[in-house]
Design a protein around this motif. Sequence first.
Motif, PDB file in Angstrom:
ATOM      1  N   GLU A   1       0.560  -1.286   0.042  1.00  0.00           N
ATOM      2  CA  GLU A   1      -0.004   0.009   0.026  1.00  0.00           C
ATOM      3  C   GLU A   1       0.897   1.214  -0.121  1.00  0.00           C
ATOM      4  O   GLU A   1       1.683   1.572   1.092  1.00  0.00           O
ATOM      5  CB  GLU A   1      -0.746   0.135   1.128  1.00  0.00           C
ATOM      6  CG  GLU A   1      -2.185   1.057   0.928  1.00  0.00           C
ATOM      7  CD  GLU A   1      -3.011   0.511  -0.214  1.00  0.00           C
ATOM      8  OE1 GLU A   1      -3.527   1.341  -1.077  1.00  0.00           O
ATOM      9  OE2 GLU A   1      -3.473  -0.609  -0.191  1.00  0.00           O
ATOM     10  N   ASP A   2       0.667   2.211  -1.071  1.00  0.00           N
ATOM     11  CA  ASP A   2       1.469   3.299  -1.068  1.00  0.00           C
ATOM     12  C   ASP A   2       0.736   4.444  -1.312  1.00  0.00           C
ATOM     13  O   ASP A   2       1.229   5.622  -1.324  1.00  0.00           O
ATOM     14  CB  ASP A   2       2.708   3.423  -2.016  1.00  0.00           C
ATOM     15  CG  ASP A   2       2.387   3.750  -3.357  1.00  0.00           C
ATOM     16  OD1 ASP A   2       1.011   3.618  -3.806  1.00  0.00           O
ATOM     17  OD2 ASP A   2       2.985   3.918  -4.323  1.00  0.00           O
ATOM     18  N   GLY A   3      -0.623   4.177  -1.561  1.00  0.00           N
ATOM     19  CA  GLY A   3      -1.698   5.600  -1.662  1.00  0.00           C
ATOM     20  C   GLY A   3      -2.025   5.896  -3.198  1.00  0.00           C
ATOM     21  O   GLY A   3      -2.799   6.615  -3.514  1.00  0.00           O
ATOM     22  N   SER A   4      -1.089   5.540  -3.938  1.00  0.00           N
ATOM     23  CA  SER A   4      -1.432   5.968  -5.314  1.00  0.00           C
ATOM     24  C   SER A   4      -2.021   4.960  -6.237  1.00  0.00           C
ATOM     25  O   SER A   4      -3.054   5.492  -7.058  1.00  0.00           O
ATOM     26  CB  SER A   4       0.249   6.226  -5.871  1.00  0.00           C
ATOM     27  OG  SER A   4       0.974   7.185  -5.383  1.00  0.00           O
ATOM     28  N   HIS A   5      -2.026   3.617  -6.127  1.00  0.00           N
ATOM     29  CA  HIS A   5      -2.652   2.743  -6.806  1.00  0.00           C
ATOM     30  C   HIS A   5      -3.010   1.589  -5.726  1.00  0.00           C
ATOM     31  O   HIS A   5      -2.334   1.646  -4.705  1.00  0.00           O
ATOM     32  CB  HIS A   5      -1.806   2.088  -7.891  1.00  0.00           C
ATOM     33  CG  HIS A   5      -1.502   3.301  -9.016  1.00  0.00           C
ATOM     34  ND1 HIS A   5      -0.195   3.754  -8.976  1.00  0.00           N
ATOM     35  CD2 HIS A   5      -2.363   3.494 -10.044  1.00  0.00           C
ATOM     36  CE1 HIS A   5      -0.367   4.551 -10.153  1.00  0.00           C
ATOM     37  NE2 HIS A   5      -1.446   4.734 -10.750  1.00  0.00           N
ATOM     38  N   PRO A   6      -3.965   0.851  -6.000  1.00  0.00           N
ATOM     39  CA  PRO A   6      -4.272  -0.212  -5.098  1.00  0.00           C
ATOM     40  C   PRO A   6      -3.243  -1.318  -4.992  1.00  0.00           C
ATOM     41  O   PRO A   6      -2.528  -1.392  -5.900  1.00  0.00           O
ATOM     42  CB  PRO A   6      -5.630  -0.683  -5.562  1.00  0.00           C
ATOM     43  CG  PRO A   6      -5.959   0.169  -6.704  1.00  0.00           C
ATOM     44  CD  PRO A   6      -4.945   0.925  -7.087  1.00  0.00           C
ATOM     45  N   GLN A   7      -3.075  -2.162  -3.963  1.00  0.00           N
ATOM     46  CA  GLN A   7      -2.411  -3.148  -3.714  1.00  0.00           C
ATOM     47  C   GLN A   7      -2.647  -4.328  -4.473  1.00  0.00           C
ATOM     48  O   GLN A   7      -3.862  -4.555  -4.622  1.00  0.00           O
ATOM     49  CB  GLN A   7      -2.023  -3.425  -1.940  1.00  0.00           C
ATOM     50  CG  GLN A   7      -1.135  -4.520  -1.958  1.00  0.00           C
ATOM     51  CD  GLN A   7      -0.917  -4.784  -0.397  1.00  0.00           C
ATOM     52  OE1 GLN A   7      -1.467  -3.808   0.628  1.00  0.00           O
ATOM     53  NE2 GLN A   7      -0.082  -5.617  -0.099  1.00  0.00           N
ATOM     54  N   VAL A   8      -1.638  -4.960  -5.015  1.00  0.00           N
ATOM     55  CA  VAL A   8      -2.143  -6.009  -5.797  1.00  0.00           C
ATOM     56  C   VAL A   8      -2.580  -7.097  -5.176  1.00  0.00           C
ATOM     57  O   VAL A   8      -2.459  -7.583  -3.966  1.00  0.00           O
ATOM     58  CB  VAL A   8      -0.657  -6.621  -6.729  1.00  0.00           C
ATOM     59  CG1 VAL A   8       0.308  -7.308  -5.633  1.00  0.00           C
ATOM     60  CG2 VAL A   8      -1.026  -7.413  -7.722  1.00  0.00           C
ATOM     61  N   ASP A   9      -3.464  -7.934  -5.787  1.00  0.00           N
ATOM     62  CA  ASP A   9      -4.183  -9.038  -5.317  1.00  0.00           C
ATOM     63  C   ASP A   9      -3.217 -10.124  -6.288  1.00  0.00           C
ATOM     64  O   ASP A   9      -3.333 -10.187  -7.325  1.00  0.00           O
ATOM     65  CB  ASP A   9      -5.575  -9.087  -5.626  1.00  0.00           C
ATOM     66  CG  ASP A   9      -6.301 -10.420  -5.361  1.00  0.00           C
ATOM     67  OD1 ASP A   9      -5.764 -11.525  -5.462  1.00  0.00           O
ATOM     68  OD2 ASP A   9      -7.380 -10.317  -4.801  1.00  0.00           O
ATOM     69  N   LEU A  10      -2.838 -11.359  -5.427  1.00  0.00           N
ATOM     70  CA  LEU A  10      -1.999 -12.410  -6.353  1.00  0.00           C
ATOM     71  C   LEU A  10      -2.928 -12.998  -7.535  1.00  0.00           C
ATOM     72  O   LEU A  10      -2.467 -13.493  -8.313  1.00  0.00           O
ATOM     73  CB  LEU A  10      -1.417 -13.355  -5.207  1.00  0.00           C
ATOM     74  CG  LEU A  10      -0.428 -12.958  -4.424  1.00  0.00           C
ATOM     75  CD1 LEU A  10       0.134 -13.912  -3.570  1.00  0.00           C
ATOM     76  CD2 LEU A  10       0.757 -12.211  -5.140  1.00  0.00           C
ATOM     77  N   VAL A  11      -4.215 -13.090  -7.423  1.00  0.00           N
ATOM     78  CA  VAL A  11      -4.861 -13.281  -8.263  1.00  0.00           C
ATOM     79  C   VAL A  11      -4.893 -12.457  -9.658  1.00  0.00           C
ATOM     80  O   VAL A  11      -4.639 -13.056 -10.627  1.00  0.00           O
ATOM     81  CB  VAL A  11      -6.724 -13.449  -7.955  1.00  0.00           C
ATOM     82  CG1 VAL A  11      -7.332 -13.822  -9.036  1.00  0.00           C
ATOM     83  CG2 VAL A  11      -6.753 -14.541  -6.700  1.00  0.00           C
ATOM     84  N   GLU A  12      -4.744 -11.185  -9.457  1.00  0.00           N
ATOM     85  CA  GLU A  12      -4.296 -10.513 -10.529  1.00  0.00           C
ATOM     86  C   GLU A  12      -3.131 -10.810 -11.280  1.00  0.00           C
ATOM     87  O   GLU A  12      -2.941 -10.658 -12.474  1.00  0.00           O
ATOM     88  CB  GLU A  12      -4.358  -8.982 -10.227  1.00  0.00           C
ATOM     89  CG  GLU A  12      -5.705  -8.430  -9.591  1.00  0.00           C
ATOM     90  CD  GLU A  12      -5.683  -7.028  -8.627  1.00  0.00           C
ATOM     91  OE1 GLU A  12      -6.773  -6.219  -9.146  1.00  0.00           O
ATOM     92  OE2 GLU A  12      -4.715  -6.770  -8.187  1.00  0.00           O
ATOM     93  N   LEU A  13      -2.192 -10.982 -10.236  1.00  0.00           N
ATOM     94  CA  LEU A  13      -0.784 -11.532 -10.849  1.00  0.00           C
ATOM     95  C   LEU A  13      -0.782 -12.429 -11.673  1.00  0.00           C
ATOM     96  O   LEU A  13      -0.475 -12.847 -12.709  1.00  0.00           O
ATOM     97  CB  LEU A  13       0.302 -11.492  -9.752  1.00  0.00           C
ATOM     98  CG  LEU A  13       1.482 -12.277 -10.168  1.00  0.00           C
ATOM     99  CD1 LEU A  13       2.159 -11.216 -11.161  1.00  0.00           C
ATOM    100  CD2 LEU A  13       2.379 -12.269  -9.065  1.00  0.00           C
ATOM    101  N   SER A  14      -1.667 -13.834 -11.184  1.00  0.00           N
ATOM    102  CA  SER A  14      -1.680 -14.861 -11.773  1.00  0.00           C
ATOM    103  C   SER A  14      -2.446 -14.830 -13.152  1.00  0.00           C
ATOM    104  O   SER A  14      -2.236 -15.687 -14.143  1.00  0.00           O
ATOM    105  CB  SER A  14      -2.313 -16.140 -10.976  1.00  0.00           C
ATOM    106  OG  SER A  14      -3.597 -15.782 -10.762  1.00  0.00           O
ATOM    107  N   GLN A  15      -3.473 -13.924 -13.307  1.00  0.00           N
ATOM    108  CA  GLN A  15      -4.457 -13.850 -14.469  1.00  0.00           C
ATOM    109  C   GLN A  15      -3.894 -12.637 -15.497  1.00  0.00           C
ATOM    110  O   GLN A  15      -4.293 -12.546 -16.583  1.00  0.00           O
ATOM    111  CB  GLN A  15      -5.757 -13.558 -14.003  1.00  0.00           C
ATOM    112  CG  GLN A  15      -6.252 -14.804 -13.022  1.00  0.00           C
ATOM    113  CD  GLN A  15      -7.927 -14.363 -12.709  1.00  0.00           C
ATOM    114  OE1 GLN A  15      -8.302 -13.134 -12.606  1.00  0.00           O
ATOM    115  NE2 GLN A  15      -8.388 -15.372 -12.036  1.00  0.00           N
ATOM    116  N   CYS A  16      -3.055 -12.137 -15.290  1.00  0.00           N
ATOM    117  CA  CYS A  16      -2.492 -11.013 -16.213  1.00  0.00           C
ATOM    118  C   CYS A  16      -1.898 -11.682 -17.449  1.00  0.00           C
ATOM    119  O   CYS A  16      -1.519 -12.992 -17.531  1.00  0.00           O
ATOM    120  CB  CYS A  16      -1.355 -10.263 -15.642  1.00  0.00           C
ATOM    121  SG  CYS A  16       0.469 -11.079 -15.184  1.00  0.00           S
ATOM    122  N   SER A  17      -1.938 -10.965 -18.615  1.00  0.00           N
ATOM    123  CA  SER A  17      -1.282 -11.699 -19.772  1.00  0.00           C
ATOM    124  C   SER A  17       0.151 -11.417 -19.890  1.00  0.00           C
ATOM    125  O   SER A  17       0.890 -12.020 -20.674  1.00  0.00           O
ATOM    126  CB  SER A  17      -2.098 -10.991 -20.886  1.00  0.00           C
ATOM    127  OG  SER A  17      -1.840  -9.384 -21.049  1.00  0.00           O
TER     128      SER A  17
END
Length: 183
Positions: free
Chosen positions: A40-56
Amino acid sequence: MAPILVLYHSRGGSVRALAEELADSIEAQGVDTLIRCVSEDGSHPQVDLVELSQCSALAFGTPTRFGMMASQAKAMWEQTSEMWLKGELIDKPACVFTSSSSMHGGNEATLLNLATPLLHHGMLLVGVPYDVPALSSTTSGGAPYGASHVPGAHNNAQLSNDEKQICQALGKRLATLTRKLND
């Protein structure tokens, strides 16, 4: 096609500026992006590991910490063992980016260090080829290993034109290869 994940950790804003430049370049190619932080740094949301696994594809960056990635990013990768066991990132393109306060602050070493978990996950590493003119003329950041920025000791320098051009070329290359692999 799933979005390209632009994943970063930034403390002073330099790596965030690179992440946003990369995302703009990717989107200019007609490819969707998802910008996330490793913590968490306030600029963008924190990654969810599901987002990482599903990215192209993945663009991954952190500040330089003695020639290595920031500990927050390393801690995130240490949570991806299940993803690694399942091979969820195999054959997905990836690139790396970083920032340090000085020209010899470890940017190239950090870019190579950032690549290590990506290669362990079976990702396809994308660099910056020498047909990008700014790579040969830069007096600030940028390397064949990825995009980088040198903001100065007080972290107050904006991205230079060469740094922007290298970042844009890297984002375009990542988007183009991702599209080809997903056709």
